[in-house]
Design an enzyme around this catalytic site. Structure first.
Site, PDB file in Angstrom:
ATOM      1  N   HIS A  63     -24.743  62.706  85.294  1.00 40.06           N
ATOM      2  CA  HIS A  63     -25.917  63.245  85.711  1.00 40.06           C
ATOM      3  C   HIS A  63     -26.635  64.251  84.937  1.00 40.06           C
ATOM      4  O   HIS A  63     -27.608  64.458  84.897  1.00 40.06           O
ATOM      5  CB  HIS A  63     -25.507  63.856  87.277  1.00 40.06           C
ATOM      6  CG  HIS A  63     -25.404  63.188  88.333  1.00 40.06           C
ATOM      7  ND1 HIS A  63     -26.339  63.283  89.478  1.00 40.06           N
ATOM      8  CD2 HIS A  63     -24.950  61.887  88.403  1.00 40.06           C
ATOM      9  CE1 HIS A  63     -26.091  62.154  90.169  1.00 40.06           C
ATOM     10  NE2 HIS A  63     -25.299  61.495  89.794  1.00 40.06           N
ATOM     11  N   ASP A  64     -25.839  64.678  84.158  1.00 43.43           N
ATOM     12  CA  ASP A  64     -26.265  65.443  82.777  1.00 43.43           C
ATOM     13  C   ASP A  64     -26.971  64.568  81.730  1.00 43.43           C
ATOM     14  O   ASP A  64     -28.009  64.899  81.280  1.00 43.43           O
ATOM     15  CB  ASP A  64     -25.012  66.376  82.149  1.00 43.43           C
ATOM     16  CG  ASP A  64     -25.709  67.160  81.065  1.00 43.43           C
ATOM     17  OD1 ASP A  64     -26.651  67.852  81.327  1.00 43.43           O
ATOM     18  OD2 ASP A  64     -25.047  67.195  79.981  1.00 43.43           O
ATOM     19  N   GLY A  69     -30.435  63.548  77.717  1.00 44.73           N
ATOM     20  CA  GLY A  69     -29.210  63.494  76.822  1.00 44.73           C
ATOM     21  C   GLY A  69     -27.987  64.443  77.301  1.00 44.73           C
ATOM     22  O   GLY A  69     -28.220  64.953  78.170  1.00 44.73           O
ATOM     23  N   HIS A 191     -17.007  53.915  88.838  1.00 44.47           N
ATOM     24  CA  HIS A 191     -16.812  54.001  90.379  1.00 44.47           C
ATOM     25  C   HIS A 191     -15.292  53.379  90.841  1.00 44.47           C
ATOM     26  O   HIS A 191     -15.417  53.688  91.803  1.00 44.47           O
ATOM     27  CB  HIS A 191     -17.858  53.093  91.040  1.00 44.47           C
ATOM     28  CG  HIS A 191     -19.336  53.625  90.937  1.00 44.47           C
ATOM     29  ND1 HIS A 191     -20.340  53.260  91.490  1.00 44.47           N
ATOM     30  CD2 HIS A 191     -19.832  54.900  90.524  1.00 44.47           C
ATOM     31  CE1 HIS A 191     -21.468  53.888  91.383  1.00 44.47           C
ATOM     32  NE2 HIS A 191     -21.187  54.906  90.750  1.00 44.47           N
ATOM     33  N   ASP A 247     -13.361  52.813  95.508  1.00 43.44           N
ATOM     34  CA  ASP A 247     -12.355  51.678  95.260  1.00 43.44           C
ATOM     35  C   ASP A 247     -11.548  51.847  96.410  1.00 43.44           C
ATOM     36  O   ASP A 247     -10.401  52.874  96.320  1.00 43.44           O
ATOM     37  CB  ASP A 247     -11.945  51.964  93.914  1.00 43.44           C
ATOM     38  CG  ASP A 247     -10.649  50.825  93.879  1.00 43.44           C
ATOM     39  OD1 ASP A 247     -10.415  49.984  94.688  1.00 43.44           O
ATOM     40  OD2 ASP A 247     -10.097  50.728  92.694  1.00 43.44           O
TER      41      ASP A 247
END
Length: 331
Positions: A63-64, A69, A191, A247
């Site tokens: 998310h950063d 960047g 994920h 998962d």
């Protein structure tokens, strides 16, 4: 534009290499020789105390870095005068343990080598260590990033994929970040650890027609899996923290089970399951499901490439003394 602005523009146009960060694996070897040892120790302690830290920090990293960047802009707290990235709606569910980890590492490093290590390098280094700690590949990261001088909520929308987006849209978003379709599929393999809140996939498992809701099975999803998710998330509107593992079989281990799950209808998010059917992405899903080594190699290389794009330098960044505040913050 004032004279200073014109001079700066002239310098950047005349010497574009000034905007290229001088990244290296031993960047802090002289200025902060205990950097890596300190980071790994804090990361280890935190992961042992809170096992979901690895998945949370990996998500914080993405998310950063997807927004302009890897520059630690996601860590900046909002002020009365400006709302930062971390308060954009898509970032509201970012876990507190991940933010806490970065704060702990920064505090420990400031005691050893004040105003030397950037928050962006800390986030990248912590993510690398945590992926390896939970069974994932070794990622050869480099350091030398500077922290952003700006964090704006309005820059987030359209740069992070949402579960209900079309595959065309998601591919476009990753492409804008300089990533190929294969690199996107490899990175989405993150994920394999962590969880998602029920509200992120509720529209997929609950039929709007209440009469047939109990038997409803989304396209591509295993029917028994869908039924169990409906039981788990039955009260999600009353409890926003209700969640499910991404998962279902090895939720705490970084492996290729995520791709195997997709092949059998155990994709939690709509966007996850979609990559198992789209002709552009399915070949890579099948490859990584069959060959964990291929997945690990692709993931590590994609992470290395991703972490080194659009890096801030001394000309457009600095080293924050506190990761959640700019150095010129006056309260």
């Amino acid at each position: 534009m004032n004279s200073c602005g014109l001079r700066c523009l002239f310098i950047l146009l005349s010497f574009p290499y000034l905007l290229q960060a001088d990244l290296s694996s031993d960047y802090y070897s002289k200025t902060c020789p205990d950097f890596d040892q300190t980071l790994v120790q804090v990361v280890t302690d935190k992961q042992i105390a809170a096992p979901t830290t690895a998945a949370g920090t990996l998500r914080l990293f993405f998310h950063d870095c997807m927004v302009d960047g890897c520059d630690a802009s996601i860590l900046v707290a909002s002020t009365s005068g400006k709302t930062s990235e971390r308060d954009a709606d898509i970032n509201h569910s970012l876990p507190g343990d991940a933010f806490d980890l970065i704060t702990r590492i920064k505090t420990a490093l400031e005691l050893k080598c004040p105003n030397v290590v950037s928050c962006s390098d800390i986030l990248v280094g912590a993510t690398r260590s945590l992926v390896k700690m939970v069974g994932g590949p070794r990622i050869n990261v480099k350091y030398g990033r500077k922290d952003s001088l700006d964090s704006d909520m309005n820059r987030v929308e359209g740069k992070l994929a949402r579960p209900n987006m079309t595959m065309d849209h998601i591919i476009s978003i990753f492409g804008s970040a300089g990533l190929t379709v294969q690199e996107m599929v490899a990175l989405v393999g993150s994920h394999t650890i962590g969880f998602s809140h029920c509200k992120e996939f509720a529209s997929r498992i609950f039929n709007s027609n209440a009469e047939h809701s109990a038997d409803f099975c989304p396209e591509g999803m295993n029917a028994k899996y869908a039924a169990e998710l409906r039981k788990l998330c039955a009260n999600y509107t009353k409890d926003a923290e209700m969640s499910a593992f991404n998962d279902v079989f090895t939720p705490g281990k970084f492996d290729n089970m995520y791709y195997k799950n997709l092949q059998h209808g155990y994709g939690l998010l709509e966007s996850d399951q979609a990559i198992a059917f789209d002709n552009r992405t399915r070949p890579f899903v099948d490859l990584y499901a069959a060959n964990e080594t291929a997945f690990f190699d692709a993931f590590a290389k994609a992470m290395e490439k991703f972490s080194e794009q659009r890096v801030k330098t001394e000309l457009n960044g600095d080293v924050r003394r506190r990761c959640d505040q700019y150095n010129d913050y006056r309260g």
